[in-house]
Design a protein around this motif. Structure first.
Motif, PDB file in Angstrom:
ATOM      1  N   SER A 157      35.169  22.423 -11.502  1.00  0.00           N
ATOM      2  CA  SER A 157      35.224  23.832 -11.125  1.00  0.00           C
ATOM      3  C   SER A 157      34.971  24.670 -12.376  1.00  0.00           C
ATOM      4  N   VAL A 158      34.557  25.893 -12.141  1.00  0.00           N
ATOM      5  CA  VAL A 158      34.205  26.801 -13.222  1.00  0.00           C
ATOM      6  C   VAL A 158      35.317  27.824 -13.385  1.00  0.00           C
ATOM      7  N   ALA A 162      39.102  35.367 -16.771  1.00  0.00           N
ATOM      8  CA  ALA A 162      40.519  35.388 -17.160  1.00  0.00           C
ATOM      9  C   ALA A 162      41.016  33.981 -17.476  1.00  0.00           C
ATOM     10  N   GLU A 163      40.612  33.001 -16.667  1.00  0.00           N
ATOM     11  CA  GLU A 163      41.011  31.612 -16.926  1.00  0.00           C
ATOM     12  C   GLU A 163      40.406  31.108 -18.228  1.00  0.00           C
ATOM     13  N   ALA A 164      39.152  31.465 -18.484  1.00  0.00           N
ATOM     14  CA  ALA A 164      38.490  31.046 -19.732  1.00  0.00           C
ATOM     15  C   ALA A 164      39.220  31.631 -20.934  1.00  0.00           C
ATOM     16  N   ARG A 165      39.598  32.903 -20.859  1.00  0.00           N
ATOM     17  CA  ARG A 165      40.340  33.509 -21.974  1.00  0.00           C
ATOM     18  C   ARG A 165      41.665  32.790 -22.191  1.00  0.00           C
ATOM     19  N   GLY A 169      42.614  30.894 -25.515  1.00  0.00           N
ATOM     20  CA  GLY A 169      43.657  31.576 -26.285  1.00  0.00           C
ATOM     21  C   GLY A 169      43.198  32.894 -26.878  1.00  0.00           C
ATOM     22  N   VAL A 170      42.386  33.628 -26.132  1.00  0.00           N
ATOM     23  CA  VAL A 170      41.913  34.938 -26.585  1.00  0.00           C
ATOM     24  C   VAL A 170      42.327  35.997 -25.564  1.00  0.00           C
ATOM     25  N   SER A 171      42.352  37.224 -26.019  1.00  0.00           N
ATOM     26  CA  SER A 171      42.695  38.353 -25.148  1.00  0.00           C
ATOM     27  C   SER A 171      41.472  39.209 -24.924  1.00  0.00           C
ATOM     28  N   LYS A 172      41.392  39.774 -23.722  1.00  0.00           N
ATOM     29  CA  LYS A 172      40.277  40.659 -23.394  1.00  0.00           C
ATOM     30  C   LYS A 172      40.346  41.895 -24.287  1.00  0.00           C
ATOM     31  N   ARG A 173      39.205  42.271 -24.765  1.00  0.00           N
ATOM     32  CA  ARG A 173      39.107  43.465 -25.605  1.00  0.00           C
ATOM     33  C   ARG A 173      38.372  44.539 -24.854  1.00  0.00           C
ATOM     34  N   GLY A 174      38.827  45.754 -24.991  1.00  0.00           N
ATOM     35  CA  GLY A 174      38.254  46.869 -24.233  1.00  0.00           C
ATOM     36  C   GLY A 174      37.141  47.538 -24.845  1.00  0.00           C
TER      37      GLY A 174
END
Length: 174
Positions: A157-158, A162-165, A169-174
């Protein structure tokens, strides 16, 4: 906007007539700058020795764990995209490492099929291959669709973004 990930090429490599030199002092400085900026390094390894350099950076504490190793195969001047080479590269990884890889050109999709059953993550895109198939120019979306099809047909599964982050171990950046 700052990136969540950035490439850190972990060894000297030749592309055509150009030599890209990766001195340990430069790698340490770049890794430190990435850490200070909150950017996770993608430790690009074009050969077995590059994995050893990346592991040294991790063991010195220059790279925060878990480290992300990216195997760069079939670039023309590094490791070929063969199952034997891929297995050897994987066996050199430190315990707990996150890893993935990609193949260049016509090896892009076969590498997807090799990495998935080994438990690695994959990368596809126009940076590594401009063709969807022989003579048909690709788009990033088309390459991703091909890779998703391979992964799903293999029972995988792909991850969502959000799961990839979370995996990386990274956070979304705005």
């Amino acid at each position: 906007m700052q990136p969540e990930l950035a490439t850190l090429d972990c060894g000297t490599i030749v592309f055509g007539e150009q030599i890209f030199v990766a001195r340990m002092s430069d790698l340490r400085e770049m890794a430190t700058l990435m850490r200070e900026a909150g950017v996770k390094p993608e430790l690009e390894c074009f050969d077995l020795g590059h994995i050893e350099i990346a592991k040294k950076l991790v063991s010195e504490g220059t790279i925060d764990g878990p480290a992300l190793f990216q195997f760069c195969l079939s670039t023309g001047n590094g490791a070929p995209a063969s199952p034997t080479v891929l297995q050897a590269m994987r066996e050199l990884l430190p315990s707990g490492a996150i890893w993935g890889g990609f193949g260049c050109g016509s090896d892009e999709m076969p590498v997807v099929a090799q990495i998935v059953p080994m438990g690695g993550h994959v990368r596809v895109g126009l940076e590594d291959n401009i063709y969807l198939r022989r003579g048909v120019l690709a788009s990033n979306a088309g390459l991703v669709e091909n890779a998703v099809g391979i992964i799903e047909r293999m029972g995988g599964s792909v991850a969502t973004p959000a799961e990839a982050r979370s995996i990386l171990g990274v956070s979304k950046r705005g």
